[in-house]
Write a protein that holds these residues in place. Structure first.
Motif, mmCIF file in Angstrom:
data_model
loop_
_atom_site.group_PDB
_atom_site.id
_atom_site.type_symbol
_atom_site.label_atom_id
_atom_site.label_comp_id
_atom_site.label_asym_id
_atom_site.label_seq_id
_atom_site.Cartn_x
_atom_site.Cartn_y
_atom_site.Cartn_z
ATOM 1 N N GLN A 1 45.114 34.682 41.369
ATOM 2 C CA GLN A 1 45.280 34.282 42.772
ATOM 3 C C GLN A 1 46.307 33.165 42.890
ATOM 4 O O GLN A 1 47.182 33.190 43.756
ATOM 5 N N GLN B 1 41.887 43.137 42.851
ATOM 6 C CA GLN B 1 42.420 42.022 43.656
ATOM 7 C C GLN B 1 43.873 42.298 44.045
ATOM 8 O O GLN B 1 44.255 42.171 45.204
ATOM 9 N N ARG C 1 44.247 45.066 46.579
ATOM 10 C CA ARG C 1 43.873 44.590 47.917
ATOM 11 C C ARG C 1 45.018 43.765 48.521
ATOM 12 O O ARG C 1 45.225 43.727 49.712
ATOM 13 N N GLN C 2 45.836 43.165 47.653
ATOM 14 C CA GLN C 2 46.947 42.339 48.158
ATOM 15 C C GLN C 2 48.232 43.149 48.293
ATOM 16 O O GLN C 2 49.323 42.600 48.416
ATOM 17 N N GLN D 1 38.987 35.630 33.799
ATOM 18 C CA GLN D 1 38.675 35.931 35.206
ATOM 19 C C GLN D 1 37.303 35.363 35.543
ATOM 20 O O GLN D 1 36.322 35.720 34.907
ATOM 21 N N ALA E 1 32.845 42.395 43.608
ATOM 22 C CA ALA E 1 34.306 42.246 43.472
ATOM 23 C C ALA E 1 34.962 43.625 43.563
ATOM 24 O O ALA E 1 34.427 44.597 43.030
#
Ligand code: SF4
Length: 437
Positions: free
Chosen positions: A10, A43, A46-47, A122, A130
């Motif tokens: 992130q 993740q 999703r981005q 992670q 998640a």
């Protein structure tokens, strides 16, 4: 204090370090790392990133293992290979993640200036589920229920890499299992470093048995629930009862024993004695007569004498485990055992590993041959390459990749995830052959 503490994916994203669309990942090490890789990909997807193969990617992430010497070497070799692809212009960026990055972020930053970002392990998401991009075939999945462990075994660096023991909430695990069930997953593997400690932080008691009963009650499509990485000293009567009482829970007991001589169990800080280990195995065999016991041993631990090794050999002959892995002790800086007297030479370690595997090979062949003529429920993993009517499968006694295969002959076409009844016609040390009946 680390000069270059590892970031999170992130952080890299938020700092604009991940503009590129196409991202690929190389997962090294254990299945716990595999789940971390799935979460990283979930993740990124999703981005708005596209998850592709390394060949098609602009950015390659390598999720490393930093547990023991061999694993560290494999991770370093992969970093070198990916940086070479970057030098050739086939990759724009290389991101190093996982246990090696967590443990050696300073050294990696100094040694490999072309690494674009170093990302630590992670963090485990305790609440909710998640997003994950599954890297397993569509019919089975790993469910990580906790991270790190309390045990501080003297030879092991993992608690120093992974930090404090953390359990996910039961609601979070159950929600994930329900989602996997809805996706028609047939088999789940419950994992952690020590799943038998599950809940000791959140619920102040060992709660794995309660969690399993809950999992069984909410699953329709999932037919097999397999437990991986149980710490012998934490296995309770309630857990054994639950495994023997719930048909969906595989009669597969994966419990690394590591050694049997009392002074080595003490030096390893395993919190169990020889007699307690023998009693535990007896209790499991009484309660679950057809259980498959899987374990691992470490040979060459500092202070191990030839007598200790012979004692271990006798124990293996008596216990007759169905599945055994043997590892040589790896001297890891930052562990208690690193500075213990009586370090054993690499040659002696190797000799002991080979000798113990020979003992187990005979035992395994004998146990496998007893299955000839019996019928087993088998899950199909896929078609045997180059064969029309031979499929690769596993019984409830085989975890993917770690254990043996059942070669299934079938006139009917079978699909991954199918369950079939197989009559065993032949047996090898680790694999079986059979036909669908
Ligand atoms: S149980 Fe022992 S060997 Fe396993 S992760 Fe924990 S400290 Fe390491």
């Amino acid at each position: 204090m680390k000069k270059n503490p590892p970031k999170t994916i992130q952080d890299v994203h938020d700092s604009g370090g991940l503009q590129e669309k196409n991202i690929g990942i190389v997962n090294l090490g254990c299945v716990r790392n595999l789940v971390d890789s799935q979460v990283i990909l979930g993740q990124l997807k999703r981005q708005g990133h596209r998850i592709v193969s390394i060949e098609e990617s602009d950015v390659a992430i390598v999720n490393t293992c930093g547990f023991i010497e061999d694993a560290k070497k494999e991770s370093i070799d992969m970093i070198v290979d990916l940086l070479e692809l970057k030098k050739q212009g086939k990759l724009k960026k290389v991101i190093v993640a996982g246990c090696l990055a967590e443990r050696y972020s300073d050294e990696l930053a100094k040694e490999f200036k072309d690494i674009d970002a170093i990302v630590g392990v992670q963090p485990l998401q305790k609440e909710g589920v998640a997003d994950q991009e599954l890297l397993t075939p569509g019919h089975f999945a790993y469910v990580k229920i906790c991270e790190s462990c309390y045990n501080q075994c003297s030879f092991c660096i993992i608690p120093r890499i992974k930090g404090k023991f953390v359990s996910r909430t039961m609601e979070s695990v159950i929600e994930e299992v329900k989602q996997l069930d809805a996706r028609r997953i047939k088999e789940i593997h419950i994992i952690g470093q020590d799943i038998t400690a599950y809940g000791m932080d959140l619920y102040s008691e060992k709660s794995l048995a309660r969690l399993l009963r809950e999992i069984v009650s909410v699953t329709k499509n999932i037919q097999w629930v397999r437990l991986l990485y149980m710490f012998p000293a934490h296995i309770t009567d309630e857990l054994i009862e639950t495994i023997s009482g719930e048909e969906k829970i595989c009669n597969y007991i994966d419990m690394p024993v590591q050694h049997i001589s009392d002074h080595l169990l003490k030096a390893m800080n395993r919190n169990i004695t020889k007699q307690q280990t023998v009693d535990l195995i007896k209790k499991i065999r009484n309660k679950i007569p057809n259980a498959s016991l899987r374990t691992t041993f470490i040979v060459g631990m500092p202070g191990e004498t030839q007598e200790d090794f012979l004692e271990l050999g006798e124990f293996v002959k008596e216990a007759r485990f169905e599945k055994v892995g043997v590892f040589v002790y790896s001297r890891e800086e930052g562990t208690l055992a690193h500075d213990m007297p009586g370090q054993v030479s690499e040659q002696v370690k190797k000799e002991r590993m080979d000798a113990l595997m020979m003992v187990q090979q005979d035992i395994s062949r004998g146990l496998q041959e007893k299955l000839i003529g019996q019928t087993l429920k088998v899950i199909v993993d896929g078609l045997q390459k180059g064969e029309d009517h031979v499929y690769l499968g596993r019984s409830e006694y085989d975890a993917p990749e770690a254990d043996g295969i059942v070669y299934v002959h079938s006139k009917e076409e079978l699909a991954p995830g199918d369950f079939v009844t197989v009559k065993i016609t032949d047996a090898y040390e680790y694999d079986l052959v059979g036909e669908v009946i």
